[in-house]
Design an enzyme around this catalytic site. Structure first.
Site, PDB file in Angstrom:
ATOM      1  N   GLU A  44      37.737  11.942 -17.058  1.00  0.00           N
ATOM      2  CA  GLU A  44      37.776  11.181 -15.937  1.00  0.00           C
ATOM      3  C   GLU A  44      38.631  10.006 -15.600  1.00  0.00           C
ATOM      4  OE1 GLU A  44      33.965   9.732 -13.097  1.00  0.00           O
ATOM      5  OE2 GLU A  44      34.025   9.357 -15.309  1.00  0.00           O
ATOM      6  N   LYS A 118      34.183  14.368  -6.804  1.00  0.00           N
ATOM      7  CA  LYS A 118      33.061  14.204  -7.236  1.00  0.00           C
ATOM      8  C   LYS A 118      32.022  14.059  -6.026  1.00  0.00           C
ATOM      9  CE  LYS A 118      31.233  10.898 -10.592  1.00  0.00           C
ATOM     10  NZ  LYS A 118      31.559   9.974 -11.642  1.00  0.00           N
ATOM     11  N   CYS A 155      31.613  14.209 -14.336  1.00  0.00           N
ATOM     12  CA  CYS A 155      30.716  13.074 -15.029  1.00  0.00           C
ATOM     13  C   CYS A 155      29.380  13.127 -14.542  1.00  0.00           C
ATOM     14  CB  CYS A 155      31.254  11.763 -14.978  1.00  0.00           C
ATOM     15  SG  CYS A 155      30.540  10.439 -15.979  1.00  0.00           S
TER      16      CYS A 155
END
Length: 280
Positions: A44, A118, A155
């Protein structure tokens, strides 16, 4: 019949500056290519520290456009050089005030295929991401690459099963999950959630975590990156919890059809019964 794809991932320590961080990942990519890898993914916001340990406006400086920023352009050159598909997670600025936690997907010929942003943005101690990022708004794309159909989930997303399922329904064979997660309350979930998602959705997952501590906080990123197959089994060993590491593994995509025929989870879904799940 085996359909082997040699895949790679990198878990890395922060070097202290963007130039050396990118150079480190370029070297790891060349090493992976020399070992025959055809696809590689990074952690990330790989070209920056995990600045979300603090809430400071100075860290907007890490953001750049996608795909026209310097890092993605450089990664496109790297893809052309190595002949690998590359998953490139960066801090994206779309326009003033519009920032996203993003991963660009680049094909083996250097062409830009698209991006994932994300969806789920945490806001807890050590992970102050809402200060920086808007929630993703480009859905859950799956990209037709030189190695097959590749998706991305980033994540904190991994705690939410809906996106995993959307990627499976869109035909993903391999999903990269670049992360920055530290020892503590949820560390024990790291080797539980992604294998479970691989089983539930019957595809391969590359789970990537940072390693070490960085200057903006005391988060201890514990590495232990891995590939997991559609049966929920690790492909080779899990990476170190303390040292950076390049992982290269052979993934048999033929296993996807085998498992889907044996377990038939997609056949037995009941979307007609799930409407209430998305009501507020």
């Amino acid at each position: 019949m085996a359909n082997l794809v040699r895949a790679a991932l990198v878990q890395a320590t922060w070097t202290g500056d963007t130039e050396s961080m990118i150079a480190k990942h370029e070297e790891y990519a060349r090493q992976a290519a020399a070992q025959g890898a055809k696809v590689i993914g990074f952690q990330e916001v790989f070209n920056a520290p995990y600045f979300c340990q603090v809430q400071e406006a100075e860290h907007y400086r890490w953001a750049e456009p996608v795909p026209d920023g310097p890092t993605v352009r450089r990664m496109r050159e790297l893809a052309r050089e190595t002949g690998m598909v590359i998953v490139v997670p960066v801090f994206e600025v779309e326009q003033s005030g519009f920032y996203y936690n993003t991963a660009a997907v680049i094909d083996a010929d250097g062409s830009y295929l698209g991006k994932y942003r994300k969806h789920h943005i945490p806001q807890v101690k050590g992970f102050w991401e809402k200060y920086y990022f808007k929630p993703g708004n480009v859905g859950w794309p799956v990209f037709d690459t030189a190695v097959g159909r590749v998706g991305v989930y980033i994540c904190y997303d991994r705690h939410f099963p809906e996106g995993w399922r959307a990627l499976g329904l869109a035909g993903a064979q391999l999903v990269y999950n670049p992360s920055a997660t530290s020892r503590g309350l949820s560390a024990y979930l790291w080797q539980l959630e992604q294998p479970a998602a691989a089983v539930a959705n019957e595809y391969f997952i590359a789970a990537i975590n940072r390693v070490g501590t960085e200057e903006y906080g005391d988060n201890d990123f514990y590495g232990t990156s891995y590939f997991v197959d559609p049966r929920g089994q690790f492909v080779g060993d899990v990476a170190s919890d303390k040292e950076e590491e390049l992982i290269v593994r052979d993934l048999d995509f033929g296993l996807i059809d085998e498992v889907r025929q044996q377990w038939a989870f997609y056949r037995d879904r009941r979307p007609d019964a799930y409407e209430g799940l998305v009501k507020p």
